[in-house]
Write a protein that holds these residues in place. Sequence first.
Motif, short mmCIF file in Angstrom:
data_model
loop_
_atom_site.label_atom_id
_atom_site.label_comp_id
_atom_site.label_asym_id
_atom_site.label_seq_id
_atom_site.Cartn_x
_atom_site.Cartn_y
_atom_site.Cartn_z
N PRO A 181 0.82 -1.22 0.00
CA PRO A 181 0.00 0.00 0.00
C PRO A 181 0.85 1.27 0.00
O PRO A 181 1.94 1.30 0.57
CB PRO A 181 -0.81 -0.13 1.30
CG PRO A 181 -0.84 -1.60 1.59
CD PRO A 181 0.48 -2.12 1.12
N LYS A 182 0.34 2.30 -0.62
CA LYS A 182 1.06 3.57 -0.66
C LYS A 182 1.28 4.13 0.74
O LYS A 182 2.28 4.78 1.01
CB LYS A 182 0.31 4.58 -1.54
CG LYS A 182 0.23 4.18 -3.00
CD LYS A 182 -0.37 5.26 -3.87
CE LYS A 182 0.59 6.40 -4.08
NZ LYS A 182 0.10 7.39 -5.07
N SER A 183 0.34 3.84 1.64
CA SER A 183 0.48 4.29 3.03
C SER A 183 1.62 3.58 3.75
O SER A 183 2.05 4.01 4.83
CB SER A 183 -0.83 4.06 3.79
OG SER A 183 -1.16 2.68 3.82
N ARG A 184 2.10 2.50 3.12
CA ARG A 184 3.21 1.73 3.72
C ARG A 184 4.48 1.87 2.89
O ARG A 184 5.41 1.09 3.03
CB ARG A 184 2.82 0.24 3.82
CG ARG A 184 1.47 -0.02 4.49
CD ARG A 184 1.51 0.22 5.99
NE ARG A 184 2.19 -0.87 6.66
CZ ARG A 184 1.58 -1.99 7.06
NH1 ARG A 184 0.27 -2.16 6.84
NH2 ARG A 184 2.25 -2.92 7.69
N GLY A 185 4.51 2.85 2.01
CA GLY A 185 5.70 3.12 1.21
C GLY A 185 5.66 2.54 -0.19
O GLY A 185 6.66 2.61 -0.92
N ALA A 203 -11.83 -4.59 1.67
CA ALA A 203 -11.53 -5.32 2.91
C ALA A 203 -10.04 -5.26 3.23
O ALA A 203 -9.65 -5.11 4.39
CB ALA A 203 -11.98 -6.77 2.77
N LYS A 204 -9.19 -5.37 2.21
CA LYS A 204 -7.74 -5.36 2.41
C LYS A 204 -7.26 -3.98 2.86
O LYS A 204 -6.39 -3.86 3.72
CB LYS A 204 -7.03 -5.76 1.12
CG LYS A 204 -5.50 -5.72 1.21
CD LYS A 204 -4.89 -6.22 -0.09
CE LYS A 204 -3.36 -6.13 -0.06
NZ LYS A 204 -2.88 -4.75 -0.26
N HIS A 205 -7.82 -2.93 2.25
CA HIS A 205 -7.52 -1.54 2.59
C HIS A 205 -6.01 -1.29 2.61
O HIS A 205 -5.35 -1.46 1.59
CB HIS A 205 -8.17 -1.18 3.92
CG HIS A 205 -8.23 0.29 4.17
ND1 HIS A 205 -8.73 1.18 3.25
CD2 HIS A 205 -7.82 1.05 5.24
CE1 HIS A 205 -8.64 2.41 3.73
NE2 HIS A 205 -8.09 2.37 4.93
N GLY A 206 -5.43 -0.96 3.76
CA GLY A 206 -4.01 -0.62 3.82
C GLY A 206 -3.14 -1.73 4.38
O GLY A 206 -2.03 -1.48 4.86
N LEU A 207 -3.65 -2.99 4.30
CA LEU A 207 -2.89 -4.12 4.86
C LEU A 207 -1.94 -4.72 3.84
O LEU A 207 -2.19 -4.70 2.64
CB LEU A 207 -3.86 -5.21 5.33
CG LEU A 207 -4.86 -4.83 6.43
CD1 LEU A 207 -5.79 -6.00 6.70
CD2 LEU A 207 -4.13 -4.42 7.70
N LEU A 208 -0.85 -5.30 4.33
CA LEU A 208 0.01 -6.15 3.51
C LEU A 208 -0.67 -7.50 3.34
O LEU A 208 -1.59 -7.85 4.11
CB LEU A 208 1.37 -6.32 4.17
CG LEU A 208 2.20 -5.04 4.37
CD1 LEU A 208 3.42 -5.34 5.23
CD2 LEU A 208 2.62 -4.45 3.03
#
Length: 213
Positions: free
Chosen positions: A165-169, A187-192
């Motif tokens: 995710p972009k929120s995680r780099g 459902a996955k949203h910002g998860l790896l």
Amino acid sequence: MFLDILLCMKYTINNDKQSLYEKRKSQGLCGLCGLPRESISKSTCDKCRNRQSEKYKARRASGLCFTCNEPVVDGASYCAKHYDMRMARRDEKRVAGQCYECGKRPAVANGKRCERCCLKNVSSQLHDITVDDLLRKIDAQDRLCALSGRKLLIGINCHLDHIVPKSRGGTDELSNLRWVDKDINQAKHGLLDEEFIQLINEVLNHINGPEVE
């Protein structure tokens, strides 16, 4: 009579401008200024696109129509005249089963745009990722969700997912993108991936666990 001549001249000039715009685009140039454009996925160069964006922002902030600078109707970006014209053109295309954006290709089932215009909207939010890149990506997945295997329909349930995710780099590079089902992406949203799988397992273990007496 004089007014008719002026309207005819204006129509001819507008057609000539549109033809020149399309010709420049086909040559890999900016449709507005004719200089080389930085991204092949865009129709204009960065300078012209930024100038247009600033102009539209200024008009919107002032409550003026994008096209003619007249006051806009509530909730729209156009004055009453141009809003009605825009909606009428869209309705004509929709009734004919055509994409209401380009009018060149059939709209997807239950949708309003064709596949290419749907993907064009996605591509416009990414740097140097073209519609053809996105098509190749989904075709390489056999048009199945990368995480659930669900059948994907462009414009209906098809969402572009960032693996990291972009929120995680994560980046917008094609290698970090994949197509997934809309519900899966939400459902996955910002998860790896490993975090998402762990979440699914927790839900399954809770549902399938021993009943509390």
